[in-house]
Scaffold this active site. Structure first.
Site, PDB file in Angstrom:
ATOM      1  N   ILE A  63     -10.965  57.894  53.411  1.00 54.26           N
ATOM      2  CA  ILE A  63      -9.555  58.085  53.582  1.00 54.26           C
ATOM      3  C   ILE A  63      -9.252  57.914  55.028  1.00 54.26           C
ATOM      4  O   ILE A  63     -10.024  58.233  55.794  1.00 54.26           O
ATOM      5  CB  ILE A  63      -8.969  59.338  53.231  1.00 54.26           C
ATOM      6  CG1 ILE A  63      -7.390  59.650  53.319  1.00 54.26           C
ATOM      7  CG2 ILE A  63      -9.630  60.481  53.893  1.00 54.26           C
ATOM      8  CD1 ILE A  63      -6.955  60.736  52.567  1.00 54.26           C
ATOM      9  N   SER A  64      -8.346  56.761  55.467  1.00 56.87           N
ATOM     10  CA  SER A  64      -7.988  56.506  56.671  1.00 56.87           C
ATOM     11  C   SER A  64      -7.619  57.780  57.546  1.00 56.87           C
ATOM     12  O   SER A  64      -7.062  58.765  57.138  1.00 56.87           O
ATOM     13  CB  SER A  64      -7.048  55.411  56.881  1.00 56.87           C
ATOM     14  OG  SER A  64      -7.473  54.258  56.169  1.00 56.87           O
ATOM     15  N   GLN A  65      -7.960  57.616  58.742  1.00 62.14           N
ATOM     16  CA  GLN A  65      -7.446  58.519  59.745  1.00 62.14           C
ATOM     17  C   GLN A  65      -5.927  58.813  59.821  1.00 62.14           C
ATOM     18  O   GLN A  65      -5.315  57.753  59.724  1.00 62.14           O
ATOM     19  CB  GLN A  65      -8.032  58.163  60.997  1.00 62.14           C
ATOM     20  CG  GLN A  65      -7.586  59.203  62.316  1.00 62.14           C
ATOM     21  CD  GLN A  65      -8.219  58.742  63.604  1.00 62.14           C
ATOM     22  OE1 GLN A  65      -9.127  57.640  63.727  1.00 62.14           O
ATOM     23  NE2 GLN A  65      -8.218  59.375  64.739  1.00 62.14           N
TER      24      GLN A  65
END
Ligand code: SAH
Length: 213
Positions: A63-65
């Protein structure tokens, strides 16, 4: 999973951090304050949900930052009701952010397990993208084109020509470009043949891969 006062408190802290790091778009910040990011991680990892970090979601994906999600979303300059194509549905968190901002969201994921899991999760959460597709994001979604904007959430070694072709005039393609490290790049379509290019510094993403599993 529940959304509690504790989670809301942690989200507000995260939003303060994103402001300190330079995110200024009020709609984007309000959306991040509203969406329970812990719903998009497997239970047991909820303590990690409000750190400003990428996190594994299985199938070697992340999951992207939150900062990256906020930064890319800000670069889209979205208006309500616009058609947005996302490449790399992943956990569905970015999809949820785009939906909450009032976009008509189309999203593509090449990992079948993730595609199925996230489709179900979004349904359960009442998040309704216009279209979720299992397939290769390099090809875009020609049947649903053109799009007001396109966001690529994996590191792209090249700019996929299909995505440029599926952008409206005036539309924006937000794409991290490069192999090991990516330069956040925005292409604005000026007319049929010309694109304006802007660069926004280095980020690190999992790779945009060709050929689905
Ligand atoms: N937007 C996601 C980011 C997930 S990481 C989130 O917020 O969770 C990037 C995702 O892109 C991964 O799920 C990966 O499987 C997917 N991906 C990689 N190459 C792709 C391709 N060619 N087409 C579609 N999705 C791709």
């Amino acid at each position: 999973m529940k959304d509690t006062d504790k989670h809301r408190g942690l989200r507000n802290q995260l939003v303060s951090l994103l402001k300190e790091k330079g995110i200024v778009d009020k709609n984007v910040l309000a959306t991040i304050a509203n969406i329970p990011r812990h719903f998009f991680l497997d239970s047991g990892f909820e303590n990690f949900a409000y750190q400003d970090k990428a996190f594994p979601i299985g199938e070697e994906q992340t999951i992207s930052q939150p900062y990256t999600v906020a930064f890319q979303t800000q670069l889209l300059e979205l208006k309500k009701g616009q058609k947005v194509l996302e490449i790399g549905t992943g956990s569905g968190y970015q999809t949820a952010v785009l939906f909450a901002l009032g976009a008509h969201v189309y999203s593509i994921e090449r990992q079948n397990k993730l595609f199925k899991k996230t489709k179900k999760l979004l349904e359960n959460l009442g998040i309704r993208p216009k279209h979720l597709s299992f397939g290769d994001g390099y090809k875009g979604l020609p049947d649903h084109a053109p799009f007001d904007s396109i966001i690529v959430t994996a590191g792209a070694p090249i700019i996929p020509q299909a995505l440029m072709a599926q952008l409206k005039i005036g539309g924006r393609l937000v794409i991290p470009l490069g192999e090991d490290v990516q330069e956040m790049t925005v292409l604005i379509r000026k007319n049929e043949t010309q694109f304006e290019k802007h660069e926004f510094g280095e980020f690190r993403f999992v790779p945009l891969l060709e050929n689905k599993n």
